[in-house]
Design a protein around this motif. Structure first.
Motif, PDB file in Angstrom:
ATOM      1  N   PRO A  11       0.825  -1.209   0.000  1.00 17.46           N
ATOM      2  CA  PRO A  11       0.000   0.000   0.000  1.00 17.46           C
ATOM      3  C   PRO A  11       0.866   1.270   0.000  1.00 17.46           C
ATOM      4  N   LEU A  12       0.371   2.282  -0.698  1.00 22.35           N
ATOM      5  CA  LEU A  12       1.111   3.546  -0.805  1.00 22.35           C
ATOM      6  C   LEU A  12       0.642   4.510   0.282  1.00 22.35           C
ATOM      7  N   LEU A  13       1.584   5.128   0.936  1.00 22.28           N
ATOM      8  CA  LEU A  13       1.300   6.111   1.985  1.00 22.28           C
ATOM      9  C   LEU A  13       1.946   7.439   1.580  1.00 22.28           C
ATOM     10  N   VAL A  14       1.141   8.489   1.463  1.00 15.94           N
ATOM     11  CA  VAL A  14       1.625   9.811   1.068  1.00 15.94           C
ATOM     12  C   VAL A  14       1.425  10.775   2.238  1.00 15.94           C
ATOM     13  N   VAL A  15       2.496  11.436   2.645  1.00 13.86           N
ATOM     14  CA  VAL A  15       2.428  12.353   3.781  1.00 13.86           C
ATOM     15  C   VAL A  15       3.169  13.653   3.452  1.00 13.86           C
ATOM     16  N   ARG A  16       2.892  14.664   4.236  1.00 17.01           N
ATOM     17  CA  ARG A  16       3.624  15.922   4.154  1.00 17.01           C
ATOM     18  C   ARG A  16       4.403  16.137   5.449  1.00 17.01           C
ATOM     19  N   GLY A  17       5.534  16.786   5.286  1.00 17.03           N
ATOM     20  CA  GLY A  17       6.297  17.208   6.453  1.00 17.03           C
ATOM     21  C   GLY A  17       6.539  18.702   6.370  1.00 17.03           C
ATOM     22  N   GLU A  18       6.316  19.401   7.428  1.00 16.07           N
ATOM     23  CA  GLU A  18       6.507  20.851   7.419  1.00 16.07           C
ATOM     24  C   GLU A  18       6.988  21.318   8.785  1.00 16.07           C
ATOM     25  N   THR A  19       7.740  22.401   8.750  1.00 15.61           N
ATOM     26  CA  THR A  19       8.256  22.960   9.990  1.00 15.61           C
ATOM     27  C   THR A  19       8.397  24.458   9.851  1.00 15.61           C
ATOM     28  N   GLU A  20       8.384  25.144  10.965  1.00 15.75           N
ATOM     29  CA  GLU A  20       8.617  26.588  10.994  1.00 15.75           C
ATOM     30  C   GLU A  20       9.509  26.898  12.185  1.00 15.75           C
ATOM     31  N   LEU A  21      10.635  27.531  11.904  1.00 19.37           N
ATOM     32  CA  LEU A  21      11.596  27.893  12.936  1.00 19.37           C
ATOM     33  C   LEU A  21      11.557  29.396  13.170  1.00 19.37           C
ATOM     34  N   GLU A  22      11.732  29.792  14.411  1.00 18.46           N
ATOM     35  CA  GLU A  22      11.844  31.207  14.771  1.00 18.46           C
ATOM     36  C   GLU A  22      13.279  31.445  15.233  1.00 18.46           C
ATOM     37  N   VAL A  23      14.002  32.269  14.491  1.00 17.87           N
ATOM     38  CA  VAL A  23      15.442  32.416  14.725  1.00 17.87           C
ATOM     39  C   VAL A  23      15.836  33.884  14.784  1.00 17.87           C
ATOM     40  N   GLU A  24      17.026  34.115  15.335  1.00 21.84           N
ATOM     41  CA  GLU A  24      17.580  35.464  15.371  1.00 21.84           C
ATOM     42  C   GLU A  24      18.147  35.836  13.996  1.00 21.84           C
ATOM     43  N   PRO A  25      18.008  37.085  13.567  1.00 27.83           N
ATOM     44  CA  PRO A  25      18.579  37.501  12.285  1.00 27.83           C
ATOM     45  C   PRO A  25      20.107  37.515  12.337  1.00 27.83           C
ATOM     46  N   ALA A 144      11.813  19.248   8.411  1.00 32.07           N
ATOM     47  CA  ALA A 144      10.609  18.926   7.647  1.00 32.07           C
ATOM     48  C   ALA A 144      10.633  17.464   7.200  1.00 32.07           C
ATOM     49  N   VAL A 145      11.805  16.959   6.803  1.00 33.48           N
ATOM     50  CA  VAL A 145      11.928  15.554   6.406  1.00 33.48           C
ATOM     51  C   VAL A 145      11.655  14.640   7.601  1.00 33.48           C
ATOM     52  N   ARG A 146      12.228  14.956   8.748  1.00 37.25           N
ATOM     53  CA  ARG A 146      11.985  14.137   9.949  1.00 37.25           C
ATOM     54  C   ARG A 146      10.500  14.140  10.314  1.00 37.25           C
ATOM     55  N   GLU A 147       9.844  15.278  10.113  1.00 37.50           N
ATOM     56  CA  GLU A 147       8.416  15.360  10.399  1.00 37.50           C
ATOM     57  C   GLU A 147       7.628  14.440   9.469  1.00 37.50           C
ATOM     58  N   ALA A 148       8.013  14.392   8.185  1.00 35.02           N
ATOM     59  CA  ALA A 148       7.328  13.514   7.231  1.00 35.02           C
ATOM     60  C   ALA A 148       7.513  12.043   7.611  1.00 35.02           C
ATOM     61  N   VAL A 149       8.734  11.670   7.977  1.00 34.10           N
ATOM     62  CA  VAL A 149       9.007  10.284   8.362  1.00 34.10           C
ATOM     63  C   VAL A 149       8.214   9.911   9.619  1.00 34.10           C
ATOM     64  N   ARG A 151       5.389  11.215  10.645  1.00 35.32           N
ATOM     65  CA  ARG A 151       3.975  11.073  10.298  1.00 35.32           C
ATOM     66  C   ARG A 151       3.708   9.730   9.622  1.00 35.32           C
ATOM     67  N   ALA A 152       4.612   9.332   8.734  1.00 37.67           N
ATOM     68  CA  ALA A 152       4.427   8.061   8.045  1.00 37.67           C
ATOM     69  C   ALA A 152       4.380   6.909   9.043  1.00 37.67           C
ATOM     70  N   HIS A 153       5.299   6.900  10.005  1.00 38.49           N
ATOM     71  CA  HIS A 153       5.306   5.836  11.022  1.00 38.49           C
ATOM     72  C   HIS A 153       4.038   5.881  11.873  1.00 38.49           C
ATOM     73  N   GLU A 154       3.554   7.086  12.172  1.00 43.16           N
ATOM     74  CA  GLU A 154       2.343   7.190  12.997  1.00 43.16           C
ATOM     75  C   GLU A 154       1.118   6.660  12.264  1.00 43.16           C
ATOM     76  N   TYR A 155       1.006   6.987  10.967  1.00 39.99           N
ATOM     77  CA  TYR A 155      -0.130   6.479  10.191  1.00 39.99           C
ATOM     78  C   TYR A 155      -0.047   4.957  10.046  1.00 39.99           C
ATOM     79  N   ALA A 156       1.166   4.475   9.785  1.00 37.63           N
ATOM     80  CA  ALA A 156       1.322   3.031   9.655  1.00 37.63           C
ATOM     81  C   ALA A 156       0.973   2.331  10.968  1.00 37.63           C
ATOM     82  N   ALA A 157       1.420   2.896  12.081  1.00 36.86           N
ATOM     83  CA  ALA A 157       1.116   2.303  13.388  1.00 36.86           C
ATOM     84  C   ALA A 157      -0.384   2.283  13.648  1.00 36.86           C
ATOM     85  N   ALA A 158      -1.090   3.319  13.184  1.00 38.94           N
ATOM     86  CA  ALA A 158      -2.544   3.358  13.380  1.00 38.94           C
ATOM     87  C   ALA A 158      -3.235   2.231  12.621  1.00 38.94           C
TER      88      ALA A 158
END
Length: 227
Positions: A11-25, A144-149, A151-158
């Motif tokens: 079965p194919l599993l398609v997920v998105r990974g996204e992140t937002e960082l707040e940093v000093e200029p 963002a890549v770690r977030e996608a991975v 999510r994939a493991h969480e969906y598979a575990a479900a």
């Protein structure tokens, strides 16, 4: 390119990974516009040259604090008289545009105040920036890549199964650093301090934290779940 399709055995599993960082200029960019105006073209040019040299010398006096200093547009423009016939010049307008990038924000308030106090000089900024090669961009993409991975493991575990293989990973966008406040501006100052006058108090300019985001799309296959 053939789009991957899942099968009952994979079965194919398609997920998105996204992140937002707040940093000093890392950089504060300011824009300086030096102007001159007069009835005589040569006098106007001489005044513009003198003020431009004064601004450059002041900026350069801050040494390694200034990472980049560049001259942009330069112009001398005649202003024609509205009265009378022919091409009678009423006045000449001169302008030089400078851009400076600073890395030491502790002197930023002092420099901007001194520049804004110069004769017929406009100051805009600062704009808070990251360097193009800043490690923050890499950090956002990796997260963002770690977030996608994850999510994939969480969906598979479900589904009571596990992720089998990565089929595709696509970078769907890395946003430029953005801030929420408008940059500080100082208008044109038409007179400098009188001789012997006290210099202006330095502005208190607090660096604003930037937001950097990244997004990826990932496709995985899973071991067949028992539904």
């Amino acid at each position: 390119m053939t789009t991957p399709h899942g099968t009952p055995d994979a079965p194919l599993l398609v997920v998105r990974g996204e992140t937002e960082l707040e940093v000093e200029p890392e950089i504060a960019r300011i824009s300086i516009t030096v102007t001159a105006r007069g009835r005589d073209r040569r006098t106007t040019l001489d005044d513009l040259t003198r003020r431009n040299t004064t601004a450059l010398d002041l900026i350069k006096s801050y040494g390694d604090t200034v990472e980049r200093l560049s001259t942009g547009a330069f112009s001398i423009t005649p202003e024609l008289s509205e009265r009378g016939r022919g091409e009678r010049v009423h006045a000449y307008h001169g302008r030089v545009h400078l851009t400076a990038d600073l890395t030491d924000f502790t002197v930023l308030g002092e420099l901007t105040t001194r520049l804004a106090d110069m004769e017929l000089t406009r100051l805009d900024g600062p704009w808070w920036l990251l360097r193009p090669d800043s490690p923050v961009h890499r950090q956002a993409r990796q997260q963002a890549v770690r977030e996608a991975v994850q999510r994939a493991h969480e969906y598979a575990a479900a589904l009571g199964t596990t992720v089998a293989a990565l089929i595709e990973l696509a970078d769907t966008g890395t946003d430029r650093p953005r801030s929420t406040r408008a940059p500080f501006e100082r208008g044109v100052h038409r007179a400098s301090l009188a001789a012997g006058a006290e210099p202006p108090e330095p502005l208190d300019l607090e660096p604003e934290r930037l937001r950097v985001s990244a997004q990826v799309s990932a496709q995985f296959t899973m071991a067949p779940p028992r539904l």
